[in-house]
Scaffold this motif. Structure first.
Motif: not given
Length: 399
Positions: A192-197, A210-215, A332-342
């Motif tokens: 859901x966080x990734x969809x919002x981003x 890729x968005x990474x939710x850390x909580x 593994x996935x070679x993304x353009x960006x990694x977004x850190x959230x949480x």
């Protein structure tokens, strides 16, 4: 034939509405040009959207010769969505307008030891309470989005397994739809966080990120080719349960040495407790009045802000471990960006440098070329806004 016609009309309507969302203020003629729909089709659909208050005529555009065009924008305050972020320690709720701007925010603690029935009742009570607090008419609410930690079956809206709450097979969608009469969408919190981003945050205009939710735990929302990737059994992105230490502590999933046992909020607090128990010093001891069991990740963060070197060192080590795990994702996935959230991402000033150092030293040069690693621009609202986006995406996205 009738079904096909209605489907095509619905598809075209979503295309027009989303074009206005993305490019507005925009004229009818420009919509036709950019979508390859005929001008009469665009005019008809726009008139419908205006009649239903999704779109408004906002201003007069510049003419290149002849009549000046009337420009269209989304009527953001016409309708609203509810987004619930169901975490381990709390439920965060937002009511947003059509542009995902929060008009009401709420946070309440999660009762310890909650069971499935009690959780469902709590979600219903939360929805009713925030609606009453908002003063909005129920007819203006398009739906409810629920971001739930753990494994989720989104088509049926079932929480299959929430390891940190110890819950299985929770029928969130069916229960809330029956009790509220509103459409309900349910998704894993990181997805859901990734969809919002993707729609409103740092993932806009990106095809692969890729968005990474850390909580309290750690999860990743994966967007590939512009769509959420969930995997064959909805477990894609569960990086918090990848093993990083064969001899590490036991995780809530039953395994040992999972990433989330080392980099989550509780893991940060555990690291500080061990540091003090072994004779180390830190401001956290005074903050907790000498009760080590009372130390929290938030205390460690505050101590780091006050210059506590032990706290900052814990965050640096956490950033290194996170960077190593992100390197595995990058390869593994070679993304353009990694977004850190949480919640933990709020300590970015103490984490990011060691994350970048670990990635630079371990990732293949070709994999990290043009890669960006950044903190979510949506901040701590990223997941509840993502939950609301579950509803908004049904409105705007041609499916």
């Amino acid at each position: 034939m009738t079904g096909n016609f209605q489907w095509m009309k619905s598809l075209n309507r979503s295309i027009v509405l989303n074009k206005i969302r993305e490019a507005g203020p925009i004229s009818r003629a420009e919509i036709a040009k950019q979508t390859s729909l005929t001008p009469p089709t665009v005019t008809h659909l726009v008139n419908e959207l205006i009649a239903e208050r999704f779109v408004v005529e906002s201003e007069i555009g510049t003419s290149s010769g002849g009549r000046k065009p009337i420009l269209l924008t989304i009527n953001a305050s016409a309708y609203y969505c509810i987004g619930l972020d169901v975490g381990v320690k709390s439920i965060k709720t937002v009511i947003t307008d059509l542009n995902a701007h929060p008009v009401l925010e709420d946070k309440q603690p999660m009762p310890p030891g909650i069971d499935s029935d009690s959780l469902l009742q709590l979600l219903e009570q939360t929805v009713r309470r925030v609606l009453d607090a908002s003063g909005l008419d129920r007819s203006l609410i398009l739906g409810i989005g629920v971001a739930m930690h753990g494994l989720v079956q989104p088509e049926e809206g079932i929480a299959l397994f929430a390891p940190n709450l110890g819950l299985r097979q929770v029928p969130i969608r069916a229960f809330l739809e029956e009790r509220t009469g509103m459409p309900v969408q349910v998704e894993n919190d990181a997805a859901a966080m990734a969809l919002g981003e993707m729609w409103f945050g740092g993932g806009q205009q990106l095809r692969d990120f890729i968005s990474v939710n850390i909580g309290e735990g750690v999860g990743a929302g994966i967007v590939l080719q512009g769509s959420l990737y969930r995997g064959s059994r909805y477990s894609a992105g569960e990086i918090g349960h990848t093993t990083v230490d064969l001899n590490g502590p036991r995780c809530s999933c039953g395994n040992y040495g999972c990433l989330q046992t080392l980099v989550s909020g509780p893991a940060i607090a555990d690291s500080m407790r061990r540091h003090i128990a072994m004779g180390g010093t830190s401001r956290c001891e005074a903050m907790a009045a000498g009760r080590l069991e009372s130390i929290t990740g938030e205390m460690v963060f505050e101590a780091a802000r006050q210059g506590d070197e032990a706290a900052r060192d814990i965050f640096r080590r956490m950033g290194q471990l996170l960077g190593i795990s992100l390197t595995n994702l990058i390869h593994t996935l070679n993304p353009q960006k990694i977004i850190l959230g949480g919640g933990v991402s709020q300590a970015a000033e103490f984490i990011l440098e060691s994350v970048h150092t670990a990635v630079r030293s371990r990732a293949l040069e070709s994999s990290q070329a043009n890669l960006t690693i950044e903190v979510s621009p949506l901040g701590e609202r990223a997941t509840p806004i993502g939950a609301a986006t579950l509803v908004l995406s049904k409105l705007f996205a041609p499916n």
